[in-house]
Design an enzyme around this catalytic site. Structure first.
Site, PDB file in Angstrom:
ATOM      1  N   ASN A  48       0.827  -1.211   0.000  1.00 15.20           N
ATOM      2  CA  ASN A  48       0.000   0.000   0.000  1.00 15.20           C
ATOM      3  C   ASN A  48       0.861   1.260   0.000  1.00 15.20           C
ATOM      4  O   ASN A  48       0.369   2.341   0.301  1.00 15.20           O
ATOM      5  CB  ASN A  48      -0.901   0.014   1.237  1.00 15.20           C
ATOM      6  CG  ASN A  48      -1.796  -1.208   1.303  1.00 15.20           C
ATOM      7  OD1 ASN A  48      -2.384  -1.603   0.303  1.00 15.20           O
ATOM      8  ND2 ASN A  48      -1.890  -1.822   2.470  1.00 15.20           N
ATOM      9  N   ASP A 207     -12.961   6.908   6.702  1.00 12.28           N
ATOM     10  CA  ASP A 207     -11.625   6.339   6.839  1.00 12.28           C
ATOM     11  C   ASP A 207     -10.988   6.373   5.457  1.00 12.28           C
ATOM     12  O   ASP A 207     -11.372   5.620   4.566  1.00 12.28           O
ATOM     13  CB  ASP A 207     -11.757   4.899   7.366  1.00 12.28           C
ATOM     14  CG  ASP A 207     -10.418   4.184   7.487  1.00 12.28           C
ATOM     15  OD1 ASP A 207      -9.445   4.613   6.837  1.00 12.28           O
ATOM     16  OD2 ASP A 207     -10.369   3.174   8.213  1.00 12.28           O
ATOM     17  N   HIS A 210      -6.869   4.701   2.047  1.00 12.44           N
ATOM     18  CA  HIS A 210      -6.374   4.461   0.680  1.00 12.44           C
ATOM     19  C   HIS A 210      -6.627   5.634  -0.264  1.00 12.44           C
ATOM     20  O   HIS A 210      -6.406   5.511  -1.466  1.00 12.44           O
ATOM     21  CB  HIS A 210      -6.993   3.176   0.123  1.00 12.44           C
ATOM     22  CG  HIS A 210      -6.667   1.988   0.959  1.00 12.44           C
ATOM     23  ND1 HIS A 210      -5.492   1.288   0.838  1.00 12.44           N
ATOM     24  CD2 HIS A 210      -7.338   1.417   1.993  1.00 12.44           C
ATOM     25  CE1 HIS A 210      -5.457   0.326   1.742  1.00 12.44           C
ATOM     26  NE2 HIS A 210      -6.577   0.379   2.458  1.00 12.44           N
ATOM     27  N   LYS A 240       0.225   4.152   4.630  1.00 14.17           N
ATOM     28  CA  LYS A 240       0.024   3.708   3.242  1.00 14.17           C
ATOM     29  C   LYS A 240       0.737   4.678   2.301  1.00 14.17           C
ATOM     30  O   LYS A 240       1.958   4.595   2.218  1.00 14.17           O
ATOM     31  CB  LYS A 240      -1.446   3.480   2.995  1.00 14.17           C
ATOM     32  CG  LYS A 240      -1.807   2.155   3.713  1.00 14.17           C
ATOM     33  CD  LYS A 240      -3.195   1.852   4.006  1.00 14.17           C
ATOM     34  CE  LYS A 240      -3.221   0.550   4.827  1.00 14.17           C
ATOM     35  NZ  LYS A 240      -4.491   0.302   5.469  1.00 14.17           N
TER      36      LYS A 240
HETATM   37  C1  LIG Z   1      -4.912  -0.283   6.664  1.00 17.92           C
HETATM   38  C2  LIG Z   1      -6.201   0.253   7.106  1.00 17.92           C
HETATM   39  C3  LIG Z   1      -6.401   0.681   8.421  1.00 17.92           C
HETATM   40  C4  LIG Z   1      -5.362   0.454   9.488  1.00 17.92           C
HETATM   41  O1  LIG Z   1      -4.336   1.378   9.393  1.00 17.92           O
HETATM   42  P1  LIG Z   1      -2.946   1.007  10.105  1.00 17.92           P
HETATM   43  O2  LIG Z   1      -2.265   2.320  10.208  1.00 17.92           O
HETATM   44  O3  LIG Z   1      -2.265   0.032   9.224  1.00 17.92           O
HETATM   45  O4  LIG Z   1      -3.294   0.435  11.445  1.00 17.92           O
HETATM   46  C5  LIG Z   1      -7.578   1.265   8.744  1.00 17.92           C
HETATM   47  N1  LIG Z   1      -8.566   1.394   7.849  1.00 17.92           N
HETATM   48  C6  LIG Z   1      -8.428   0.987   6.588  1.00 17.92           C
HETATM   49  C7  LIG Z   1      -9.546   1.172   5.634  1.00 17.92           C
HETATM   50  C8  LIG Z   1      -7.250   0.371   6.180  1.00 17.92           C
HETATM   51  O5  LIG Z   1      -7.131  -0.073   4.941  1.00 17.92           O
END
Ligand SMILES: *Cc1c(COP(=O)(O)O)cnc(C)c1O
Length: 383
Positions: A48, A207, A210, A240
């Site tokens: 990612n 959230d 991505h 990411k």
């Molecule tokens: C990867 C991810 C997380 C977690 O983030 P980390 O910093 O790796 O703990 C949360 N929400 C989504 C949608 C993700 O893809």
């Protein structure tokens, strides 16, 4: 303890029987896209690290300098002595890119969601969660003690129906979605969702794990379609496209202040290592200097979907849904034999019957590798 080992062994046998056992392979990341695994060099379509910033010289140097200046670890919770000076700089930068009043950094994206949601809602409240939302959104919703209801993926009519029938029975309400869905690569219909939430006095949390760095010239999903969509709770991760580690929330100053008193992972867990914070700042600098870089992952994903005759990519993530666990594992192994690392994603990460290959596209993927992978998937895997 014999019973303990027997329990673990029996659980593992069950998982094996369902093709659901997971394993971690030693994988050295050579640079942004190459992985060394089992003595083989593979080109990864599973990271990612969309802008390959985890390996960027300026990002690495910033992390090294932070270790020299501040040490390897934070020493305590941010509320005690773990709030080294880099935090303020990072939070200002995050608020700026997201157009919010303030921001707050957490230990990870997972910790952010399990901290933010229970800090805002509780037992008398309602949370509506997209059926395909990430495990940590579900975890945060369940930990809050609120009534949790799932709505059909990206279905605003279903959300409207749930709000019309259930909202008045609850004191406060929250709607939780991803901006870009992590296993499907599609985007939430934020332009319709935000006004719907507002009309029912439901707080919208997006959230954007991505979306940051990849959509809307790097600003994220709510900036992807011309007019920015007002999202009161913009959370995401530094791990990411920013190539570092940590999570964040961007919101009004009062919401952010509340997190510092009430979000348990922030209060009760050690602050991030200074190097992670410095790396994230340096990554945001690269994005500000080179906005063109942020367009590459989607451009590459679309080149792939065109060549593989799949529906056009909406983000840097492209799923190739194969159905059962065995088919997904076999496809992943076949691609590994051709020099590609493409992870098989199985239930319970995705719904039953939708095991898949999940491909992610990064700025530095060479076009000839994308063409070869597309041909393999079109002619061998999907044939
Ligand atoms: C990867 C991810 C997380 C977690 O983030 P980390 O910093 O790796 O703990 C949360 N929400 C989504 C949608 C993700 O893809």
């Amino acid at each position: 303890m014999r019973s303990l080992d027997e329990f673990a062994a029996a659980k593992l046998r069950d998982l094996d029987a369902q093709n659901r056992r997971r394993s971690v392979s030693d994988s050295a990341r050579a640079d942004g896209i190459w992985i060394e695994r089992g003595g083989k060099r593979l080109i990864s379509f599973s990271c990612n690290d969309y802008l390959n910033l985890s390996q960027h010289p300026a990002v690495r140097e910033a992390a090294i300098a932070a270790i020299r200046d501040y040490g390897a670890g934070a020493g305590a919770s941010r509320l005690v002595t773990g709030n080294h000076p880099l935090y303020r700089a990072l939070e200002e930068r995050l608020a700026q890119i997201k157009g919010s009043e303030a921001a707050c950094v957490f230990g990870s994206g997972y910790l952010a969601n399990i901290g933010i949601i229970p800090a805002l809602i509780g037992r008398e409240d309602l949370v509506l969660v997209d059926a395909l939302a990430h495990a940590c959104i579900w975890a945060g919703a369940r930990m809050s003690g609120a009534k949790v209801m799932s709505y059909r993926h990206n279905d605003t009519a279903h959300i409207a129906e749930l709000l019309e029938t259930k909202r008045r029975e609850h004191r406060r309400a929250l709607i939780a979605t991803e901006g870009v869905f992590s296993m499907d690569g599609d985007r939430a219909p934020l332009a319709g969702l935000a006004p719907l939430a507002e009309a029912h006095d439901a707080w919208l949390i997006v959230d954007d794990a991505h979306g940051l760095g990849v959509l809307g010239l790097g600003r994220g999903t709510s900036f992807a379609d011309g007019v920015p969509v007002a999202v009161p709770l913009q959370m995401g991760t530094l791990s990411k496209a920013l190539g570092s580690y940590g999570g964040y929330l961007c919101a009004t100053a009062s919401v952010i202040e509340l997190m510092k008193s009430r979000a348990r992972p922030l209060v009760y867990s050690t602050g991030l290592p200074p190097a992670s914070v410095a790396a994230a700042i340096a990554a945001l600098d690269v994005i500000a200097r080179e906005p063109g870089l942020t367009e590459l992952p989607l451009t590459k994903a679309r080149r792939f979907t065109t060549l593989a005759a799949l529906p056009e990519a909406q983000s840097a993530i492209v799923p190739v849904i194969l159905g059962d666990e065995g088919a997904a594992l076999e496809a992943s192994r076949a691609l590994e034999g051709e020099g590609f690392l493409v992870a098989a994603i199985r239930p319970p990460t995705v719904p039953d019957g939708t095991a898949r290959l999940r491909l992610t596209f990064c700025a530095r993927h060479p076009d000839d590798a994308i063409a070869r992978l597309a041909a393999l998937i079109r002619d061998r895997i999907l044939r």
